[in-house]
Design an enzyme around this catalytic site. Structure first.
Site: not given
Ligand SMILES: NC(=O)c1ccc[n+]([C@@H]2O[C@H](COP(=O)([O-])OP(=O)(O)OC[C@H]3O[C@@H](n4cnc5c(N)ncnc54)[C@H](O)[C@@H]3O)[C@@H](O)[C@H]2O)c1
Ligand SMILES: O=C(O)C[C@H](O)C(=O)O
Length: 347
Positions: A175, A203
């Protein structure tokens, strides 16, 4: 007495290689994981002189894909990568880790609010808190990326009481970088000339991107962002909502949530935490609140921080006007509500 600087200089002169740092990435078979592990292996997270061993964790249904990522890491022949463990065993994954990047979880899909993924994710973080506590290095630094990131980090902190609370953080650097990006686009200046924006709070769409202390480097010195933008109306409305809604806009465009920018920001977060922030610059990190700026103690809340010698400190003494106060309190209120909701999901 030899100063630390001299010792470091002598060390590099002797070209003594550093011991590898063990970095855990959970959810490593997912889309952020796929973008993140090569960045770590190339030195974007810990520096070009820091060898790494990657521990990658995912769940059984993703085991084959996870193994595919391991094969690609081997094929890429990264000079800094000294070992790769790909596993579905959480204890093995957490063993001796120095840095844990917690990406594993269920991501938000189009039309979903972050609260919708709450119950699925907080129970994962409760279970993984115990594994980290038992198996990770005692000074392990933890970055939670998976949403709801602040509340997952809070649950991890509460269920891993022996990990120092200063070592548990969540990602709001994406962010922060988005806010820098919006100002740089608006002014047509390079993003590295903009600094000291702040993301306060969660977030989520209640986060408060604050430019009141942000500056731009110009040919005639450093100027305040408000002075250069000369459009308070835009800064107080469209700028804020664009940053707040950027995650949703990416999901709408890609049908998947941000991955490359999330991975890159996770590297920025850990790099600054471990190696320090440049003088005069702060960054935003989700950290436990010690009550600074009147924010309820114990919440994981995004603050402006500087880092030195592996420790973050909240920037103190910034003037907060009425507009900011209301927005900082609103996002704190959402975090307190998320905390109650998380506990109700765990019961
Ligand atoms: N904080 C931020 O700025 C931010 C930004 C983008 C995404 N995110 C979050 O990050 C996370 C991952 O996003 P993504 O796009 O890579 O998702 P994704 O679905 O592509 O990957 C998530 C992975 O986690 C695995 N997983 C599920 N349960 C699990 C467990 N208990 N232990 C280990 N692995 C497990 C899944 O099998 C999958 O491979 C999501 O929660 C998303 O919302 C946060
Ligand atoms: O907003 C979402 O769920 C995805 C991630 O946290 C983001 O900020 O891109």
């Amino acid at each position: 007495m030899l100063s630390w600087k001299i010792i470091r200089h002598m060390w590099s002169f002797l070209n003594v290689p550093k011991d590898p740092c063990i970095v855990l990435v959970t959810g490593a078979a997912g889309q952020i994981g796929y973008a993140l592990v090569p960045m770590i292996a190339r030195g974007a997270m810990l520096g070009l002189d820091q060898p790494v061993i990657l521990h990658m964790l995912d769940i059984e249904p993703a085991a084959e894909a996870l193994n595919g990522v391991k094969m690609e890491l081997i094929d890429a022949a990264f000079p800094l990568l000294k070992g790769v463990v790909a596993t579905t065993d959480v204890a093995e994954a957490c063993k001796d880790v120095n840095i844990a990047v917690m990406v594993g979880g269920f991501p938000r899909k189009e039309g979903m609010e972050r609260k919708d993924v709450m119950s699925k994710n907080v129970s994962i973080y409760k279970a993984q808190a115990s594994a980290l506590e038992k198996h990770a290095a005692p000074d392990c630094k933890v970055l939670v990326v998976a949403n709801p990131a602040n509340t997952n980090a809070l649950i991890l902190k509460e269920f891993a009481p022996s990990i120092p609370e200063k070592n548990i953080t969540c990602l709001t650097r994406l962010d922060h970088n988005r806010a820098l990006g919006q100002i740089s686009e608006r002014l047509d200046v390079h993003v590295s000339d903009v600094k000291n924006v702040i993301i306060w709070g969660n977030h989520s769409s209640t986060q408060y991107p604050d430019v009141n202390h942000a500056t731009v480097t110009t040919s005639s010195g450093e100027k305040s962002v408000r002075e250069i933008v000369t459009d308070d109306n835009w800064l107080n409305s469209e700028f804020i909502s664009t940053v707040q809604q950027r995650g949703a806009a990416i999901i709408k465009a890609r049908k998947q949530s941000s991955a490359l920018s999330a991975a890159s920001s996770a590297c920025d977060h850990i790099r600054n935490w471990v190696l320090g922030t440049p003088k005069g610059t702060w960054v935003s990190m989700g950290v436990y609140s010690d009550g600074s700026y009147g924010i309820q103690e114990g919440l994981i809340y995004s603050f402006p921080v500087t880092c030195e010698k592996g420790e973050w400190s909240i920037v103190q003494g910034l003037k907060i006007d009425e507009f900011s106060r209301a927005k900082m309190d609103a996002t704190a209120k959402e975090l307190a509500e998320e905390k109650s909701l998380a506990y109700s999901c765990l019961n």
